[in-house]
Design a protein around this motif. Structure first.
Motif, PDB file in Angstrom:
ATOM      1  N   ALA A  95       0.828  -1.207   0.000  1.00 45.37           N
ATOM      2  CA  ALA A  95       0.000   0.000   0.000  1.00 45.37           C
ATOM      3  C   ALA A  95       0.863   1.257   0.000  1.00 45.37           C
ATOM      4  O   ALA A  95       0.562   2.223  -0.720  1.00 45.37           O
ATOM      5  N   LYS A  96       1.947   1.250   0.776  1.00 42.91           N
ATOM      6  CA  LYS A  96       2.859   2.403   0.799  1.00 42.91           C
ATOM      7  C   LYS A  96       3.486   2.626  -0.574  1.00 42.91           C
ATOM      8  O   LYS A  96       3.574   3.762  -1.047  1.00 42.91           O
ATOM      9  N   LEU A  97       3.933   1.557  -1.200  1.00 42.33           N
ATOM     10  CA  LEU A  97       4.534   1.683  -2.526  1.00 42.33           C
ATOM     11  C   LEU A  97       3.536   2.196  -3.555  1.00 42.33           C
ATOM     12  O   LEU A  97       3.871   3.035  -4.393  1.00 42.33           O
ATOM     13  N   LYS A  98       2.309   1.706  -3.485  1.00 48.66           N
ATOM     14  CA  LYS A  98       1.272   2.176  -4.411  1.00 48.66           C
ATOM     15  C   LYS A  98       1.005   3.662  -4.206  1.00 48.66           C
ATOM     16  O   LYS A  98       0.881   4.420  -5.172  1.00 48.66           O
ATOM     17  N   GLU A  99       0.922   4.078  -2.941  1.00 46.68           N
ATOM     18  CA  GLU A  99       0.671   5.490  -2.625  1.00 46.68           C
ATOM     19  C   GLU A  99       1.817   6.356  -3.142  1.00 46.68           C
ATOM     20  O   GLU A  99       1.599   7.401  -3.752  1.00 46.68           O
ATOM     21  N   ARG A 100       3.042   5.939  -2.874  1.00 49.13           N
ATOM     22  CA  ARG A 100       4.224   6.685  -3.339  1.00 49.13           C
ATOM     23  C   ARG A 100       4.234   6.768  -4.860  1.00 49.13           C
ATOM     24  O   ARG A 100       4.518   7.815  -5.438  1.00 49.13           O
TER      25      ARG A 100
END
Length: 106
Positions: A95-100
């Motif tokens: 989720a963090k990677l997708k957001e970034r």
């Protein structure tokens, strides 16, 4: 046509075909075969019509997270609890990677 395997990425094998390939809708100078399948044509159809591997895994992760939110895991043995926590952490990292990625690429 033989596959050319590059062992430069550790235990992962990817078959690169350097000639034009015209099967299952693929036309290209370099086509990557990510593994063996008992029915490659069906697998290609699923990827094209249903969703990529990433999309399928994402939906499975979402469903499993929903199930875990409604389960009581207090009585589970430590190994199972660790496995669930590792899964939750992995989902958070994705989720963090997708957001970034969304912030950078709009």
């Amino acid at each position: 046509m033989p596959d050319f395997h590059l062992p430069l990425s550790g235990p992962v094998n990817q078959a690169f075909q350097y000639w034009t390939k015209m099967t299952m809708g693929q036309v290209g100078l370099v086509n990557i075969n990510m593994g063996k399948s008992s029915d490659p044509a069906l697998e290609q159809k699923i990827i094209e019509d249903v969703g990529s591997y990433g999309r399928q895994i994402g939906q499975l992760s979402d469903a499993l997270m929903a199930v875990l939110q409604h389960m009581k895991t207090d009585s589970w043995d430590p190994e199972c609890k660790e496995a669930v926590e590792a899964f939750r952490q992995q989902v958070k990292e994705v989720a963090k990677l997708k957001e970034r990625h969304q912030r950078v690429n709009g």
